[in-house]
Design a protein around this motif. Structure first.
Motif, mmCIF file in Angstrom:
data_model
loop_
_atom_site.group_PDB
_atom_site.id
_atom_site.type_symbol
_atom_site.label_atom_id
_atom_site.label_comp_id
_atom_site.label_asym_id
_atom_site.label_seq_id
_atom_site.Cartn_x
_atom_site.Cartn_y
_atom_site.Cartn_z
ATOM 1 N N ALA A 132 -5.457 14.480 -2.109
ATOM 2 C CA ALA A 132 -4.671 15.814 -2.456
ATOM 3 C C ALA A 132 -3.610 15.525 -2.942
ATOM 4 N N GLU A 133 -2.737 14.470 -2.084
ATOM 5 C CA GLU A 133 -1.546 14.203 -2.317
ATOM 6 C C GLU A 133 -1.365 13.360 -3.776
ATOM 7 N N THR A 134 -2.143 12.475 -4.116
ATOM 8 C CA THR A 134 -2.228 11.824 -5.274
ATOM 9 C C THR A 134 -2.417 12.637 -6.298
ATOM 10 N N VAL A 135 -3.410 13.439 -6.202
ATOM 11 C CA VAL A 135 -3.507 14.341 -7.400
ATOM 12 C C VAL A 135 -2.404 15.155 -7.756
ATOM 13 N N GLU A 136 -1.426 15.650 -7.077
ATOM 14 C CA GLU A 136 -0.332 16.533 -7.123
ATOM 15 C C GLU A 136 0.784 15.399 -7.608
ATOM 16 N N LEU A 137 0.822 14.208 -7.128
ATOM 17 C CA LEU A 137 1.716 13.352 -7.770
ATOM 18 C C LEU A 137 1.322 12.816 -9.387
ATOM 19 N N LEU A 138 0.086 12.916 -9.675
ATOM 20 C CA LEU A 138 -0.371 12.794 -10.974
ATOM 21 C C LEU A 138 0.009 13.896 -11.872
ATOM 22 N N LYS A 139 -0.201 15.098 -11.379
ATOM 23 C CA LYS A 139 -0.004 16.264 -12.141
ATOM 24 C C LYS A 139 1.823 16.317 -12.379
ATOM 25 N N LEU A 140 2.212 15.979 -11.167
ATOM 26 C CA LEU A 140 3.933 16.063 -11.366
ATOM 27 C C LEU A 140 4.376 15.221 -12.561
ATOM 28 N N GLY A 141 3.792 13.820 -12.368
ATOM 29 C CA GLY A 141 3.920 12.920 -13.336
ATOM 30 C C GLY A 141 3.519 13.367 -15.090
ATOM 31 N N ALA A 142 2.425 13.846 -15.071
ATOM 32 C CA ALA A 142 2.055 14.349 -16.367
ATOM 33 C C ALA A 142 3.018 15.281 -16.878
ATOM 34 N N ARG A 143 3.309 16.318 -16.060
ATOM 35 C CA ARG A 143 4.223 17.268 -16.586
ATOM 36 C C ARG A 143 5.807 16.887 -17.031
ATOM 37 N N GLU A 154 0.709 -1.231 0.034
ATOM 38 C CA GLU A 154 0.024 0.156 -0.057
ATOM 39 C C GLU A 154 0.942 1.238 0.045
ATOM 40 N N GLN A 155 1.950 1.274 0.718
ATOM 41 C CA GLN A 155 2.831 2.600 0.773
ATOM 42 C C GLN A 155 3.543 2.574 -0.513
ATOM 43 N N ARG A 156 3.532 1.724 -1.284
ATOM 44 C CA ARG A 156 4.375 1.938 -2.807
ATOM 45 C C ARG A 156 3.273 2.256 -3.866
ATOM 46 N N ARG A 157 2.006 2.356 -3.588
ATOM 47 C CA ARG A 157 1.242 2.356 -4.672
ATOM 48 C C ARG A 157 1.339 3.658 -5.746
ATOM 49 N N GLY A 158 1.777 4.884 -4.880
ATOM 50 C CA GLY A 158 1.918 6.025 -5.707
ATOM 51 C C GLY A 158 0.707 6.542 -6.310
ATOM 52 N N VAL A 159 0.981 6.714 -7.633
ATOM 53 C CA VAL A 159 -0.045 7.483 -8.411
ATOM 54 C C VAL A 159 -1.472 6.281 -8.722
ATOM 55 N N LEU A 160 -1.112 5.154 -8.332
ATOM 56 C CA LEU A 160 -2.228 4.174 -8.537
ATOM 57 C C LEU A 160 -3.048 4.128 -7.214
ATOM 58 N N ALA A 161 -2.863 4.934 -6.355
ATOM 59 C CA ALA A 161 -3.441 4.896 -5.031
ATOM 60 C C ALA A 161 -4.790 5.620 -5.313
#
Length: 344
Positions: free
Chosen positions: A330-341, A319-326
């Motif tokens: 709010a934290e996941t949204v920011e990770l997805l935005k960073l990944g997209a950029r 679970e602690q390693r699911r990252g953008v797949l979690a």
């Protein structure tokens, strides 16, 4: 529309729910059903609806009392366009002119046009109520919606908004006049002949086929769509719930019609924007449309697995390693935005 269609393509009625005093409708009764629902009498107790049932004049005076003078988006549709908000015949322009006027001036023009033969269509579009007629909010609300969901006003004469979709949930409440809603399930998209995504009236991609002309040889699959259509006429006090991505054609049938609608997203996460889904469509066109068929098919498998399918794509990941797949936070949204950029 139906008077021009043959019996084989006559649409069925939209499912209805009749509001019973003492048994309030809840949001859980709507979200997740993925089917439209006509809600008879949902806002019949609104003061503005009661004025509309007295007369158009009473309604106009009632809403004008709250007008604070703010200009709102207003379209004037050329008489030769039959009231349809769409394109000119050569598609080099739209069938309307765009203005900004206060609500009261719009009402005055509607009253003037009601006395003129072959008058233009006129419609106030998607006006944020708190910005132009804020007094409305004191006695008109949908208790089961979050107070942060802002109502919008749509008001005009005999104008048609062609078949289009919303990416959010939508409840539309008729407060004056009569409106006919014709809805199509999302899978009817190939039969609706949708026009350009980036050159569309009022920003929403629309069908180029008129529902009152089912025999138009340019759009032979329209009859297939009409066979799957659902229709309802709404009167003052009635409402309709439309799930995201259900296509809908809206006809205003009287000289004065008004509607209040509410759009909302089911994801309530800090940083999430309902516009992300529409933006993703453009990114998908950019990323996948030009690929060879085999590569597109491979990407489709990937997207089905991670986005659209029912597979549990993360059960094997701690679970602690699911990252953008979690799940979205709010934290996941920011990770997805960073990944997209990072991948642009």
């Amino acid at each position: 529309m139906s008077e021009h269609a043959d019996a084989a393509t006559a649409p069925e009625a939209i499912e209805e729910y009749h509001v019973v005093p003492g048994h309030p409708l809840g949001l859980q009764d709507l979200v997740g059903r993925n089917r439209p629902l006509v809600i008879r009498g949902l806002v019949r107790d609104w003061p503005l609806v009661k004025l509309a049932l007295e007369s158009d004049t009473a309604f106009a005076q009632g809403i004008a009392q709250w007008d604070n003078g703010t200009d709102v988006s207003t379209l004037m549709v050329a008489p030769e366009a039959d009231g349809i908000i769409g394109y000119t015949p050569d598609m080099n322009d739209f069938s309307y002119q765009h203005f900004k006027v206060p609500v009261t001036l719009g009402l005055q023009r509607l009253a003037n046009y009601s006395r003129r033969p072959n008058a233009p269509g006129l419609v106030i579009q998607s006006a944020v109520i708190k910005e132009c007629v804020p007094g409305f909010l004191a006695e008109h609300a949908l208790p089961f919606l979050d107070p942060g969901v802002e109502p919008r006003l749509w008001m005009g004469n005999k104008v048609t908004t062609p078949t289009h979709f919303d990416s959010q949930h939508n409840i539309a409440c008729v407060v004056c006049g009569v409106r006919r809603f014709t809805l199509f399930p999302p899978e009817q998209l190939p039969n609706l002949y949708i026009g350009p995504l980036d050159y569309a009236p009022t920003g929403a991609a629309i069908s180029m086929a008129r529902l009152d002309q089912p025999d138009d040889p340019r759009y032979p699959r329209l009859k297939t769509a009409l066979a799957a259509a659902q229709v309802a006429e709404l009167h003052p006090g009635d409402a309709i719930y439309m799930p995201p991505l259900w296509w809908h054609n809206v006809e205003s049938l009287q000289q004065l019609n008004a509607l209040v609608n509410y759009w909302w997203a089911t994801i309530d996460v800090e940083g999430y924007n309902p516009g992300h889904a529409r933006a993703a469509l453009y990114h998908c066109l950019l990323a996948f449309r030009g690929l060879p068929a085999a590569e597109r098919a491979n990407w489709k498998h990937l997207l089905d697995h991670y986005v659209f399918g029912d597979d549990d794509a993360v059960a094997h990941i701690p679970e602690q390693r699911r990252g953008v797949l979690a799940p979205l936070t709010a934290e996941t949204v920011e990770l997805l935005k960073l990944g997209a950029r990072a991948h642009l």
